[in-house]
Design a protein around this motif. Structure first.
Motif: not given
Length: 474
Positions: A45-64
């Motif tokens: 899992l990668y989370t941006p440096s300003d990640y906060s659980p206080e707001k909703k985020w877009p997510v990309i599920f990646v498959f190698d």
């Protein structure tokens, strides 16, 4: 001080499906997170440096395809940081499991992330390469709110199950040396015809290769721009300007490297992508300038001629290959080897269109022969047919150890030790060095104990498993 740093750089997450606690690094990749209780597979899992659980985020599920979760997540890192996405990258080895198991596990992974993190359900995306692209493009059948699919080098499309009432954005990415380039373009036309939003990107690469992070960033901006158009993300003109300039820089690189036709195609796509944001005039001027460049018309002509020739050649290759397999025509093995040698020479051509065509044709031959190889080895057919397709595979792809193993196995079982030893040496000439596997080939046990077999192994690997002290090189 240590407690302060921990608070800044990590977040404690308690999953809903497991009592286990784990730390997720902000601004970095956290690997080996559990998918669900009772499932051994994991994800990164990668989370941006300003990640906060206080707001909703877009997510990309990646498959190698090989399950290289952390490595693949890092390819998406720059785009995720700049454009604010979570990246959940699977550690599932897609080549080692049946498709129904893979889809089930991928669904569990999605549920785990959606239940454990503050995800915006309207901004869920998938991305994948090769087999991973097939998995990612199948998931909209299970998650009806899917906002977008990024398919690299392959895809899965089943019109009978596609829900046209829940459209999503389809972004195709394909290497200019990948034989799947025309198939990817057909996927794009299919989605265009049913009014799904689409985009396509090309990069300098072959099949089973990920593009660079800059190509991925430009492609992800398609998801971002589409979300802005739908009001799902804030319309920040400075941010949109930055995305636009990054993509223009890519087209400028194409122009400077004299890929004029490709640059013009990309700009044409950008005109639709950035419509209503005030860039239309700039794009039109750039397209005009490229089309006036010496070399543009000749590139366009070469591209069209190469495309027509290539499609005809693919059809002819497949017809001739199937015919030779049906007739077990060993006499034509040399002809196929000659075709491959000619394609190898053409790959070094100074004409990029011709060189890329050679890569794609060789890749297509490799794909068709591997498909027939796999089918024939599973079928109840005479041993001569199995030996023929194995020999043909070594002529088309000299670096495929599976075909050499099969010849050694079949010839050894049939008592043809001379042929088995010949292909053992040919395999080792390719640089193959896994000695243990050379002594676990089915049907060749007696041969593996022979002095001749061990002589050849020692000649190329410096040692052999049996008779090491007594074996002498010829």
């Amino acid at each position: 001080m240590k407690r302060l740093l921990l608070a800044v750089f990590t977040i404690l997450i308690c999953t809903n499906l497991s009592s286990q606690e784990f730390r997720v690094v902000k601004g970095g990749v956290t690997d080996s997170l559990p998918i669900a209780a009772g499932i051994s597979d994991t994800y990164a899992l990668y989370t941006p440096s300003d990640y906060s659980p206080e707001k909703k985020w877009p997510v990309i599920f990646v498959f190698d395809p090989k399950g290289r979760g952390a490595t693949t997540a890092n390819l998406f890192r720059a785009a995720a940081e700049d454009q604010k996405y979570l990246i959940a990258s699977s550690n599932i080895n897609l080549k080692s499991k049946p498709i129904d198991t893979i889809i089930s596990t991928a669904r569990s992974m999605m549920n785990e992330v959606l239940n454990s993190f503050p995800i915006d359900p309207a901004m869920v995306y998938t991305a994948g390469m090769g087999e991973g692209a097939q998995v990612g493009s199948a998931l909209p059948l299970l998650y009806k709110q899917m906002a977008g699919v990024m398919a690299i080098g392959n895809s899965f499309v089943n019109p009978d199950y596609l829900d046209k009432k829940n459209p999503y954005m389809f972004i195709g990415i394909v290497g200019n040396k990948d034989y799947m380039v025309y198939e990817m373009e057909s996927y794009l036309r299919f989605y265009d015809d049913i009014n799904f939003t689409t985009d396509i990107y090309y990069f300098d690469g072959k099949e089973d290769e990920w593009p660079g992070s800059s190509v991925i960033s430009n492609a992800i901006s398609g998801f971002t721009i589409e979300a802005i158009k739908k009001g799902l993300r804030t319309k920040d003109q400075d941010f949109i300007q930055k995305l636009y300039e990054n993509e223009v820089a890519y087209t400028e690189t194409l122009r400077r490297t004299r890929n004029y036709f490709t640059a013009s195609q990309k700009l044409d796509r950008m005109e639709e992508k950035y419509e209503d944001f005030g860039f239309e005039d700039d794009i039109k001027e750039r397209v005009k300038a490229i089309k006036k460049t010496d070399g543009f018309k000749s590139q366009r002509r070469d591209f069209r001629e190469a495309t027509s020739f290539e499609k005809e050649q693919q059809a002819e290759y497949e017809y001739l290959l199937i015919n030779d397999i049906m007739t077990v025509n060993f006499q034509n093995i040399g002809w196929w080897a000659y075709q491959v040698d000619e394609l190898q020479k053409l790959k070094d051509s100074s004409n990029d269109v011709k060189a890329n065509t050679a890569y794609r044709l060789h890749g297509y031959l490799d794909f068709v022969s591997k498909r027939e190889f796999d089918n024939i080895l599973k079928a109840d057919v005479p041993i001569d047919t199995k030996i023929f397709i194995s020999v043909l595979r070594t002529a088309i792809n000299k670096n495929d150890p599976e075909a050499y193993f099969k010849i050694i196995s079949l010839a050894g079982s049939d008592g043809d030790y001379e042929s088995a030893l010949l292909y053992l040496e040919d395999l080792l000439k390719t640089g193959y060095s896994d000695m243990e596997s050379l002594y676990s080939i089915d049907g060749a046990l007696d041969l593996q104990f022979s002095s001749e077999y061990n002589q050849i192994v020692k000649k190329y690997l410096g040692e052999s498993k049996f008779y090491s002290d007594n074996v002498e090189e010829n």
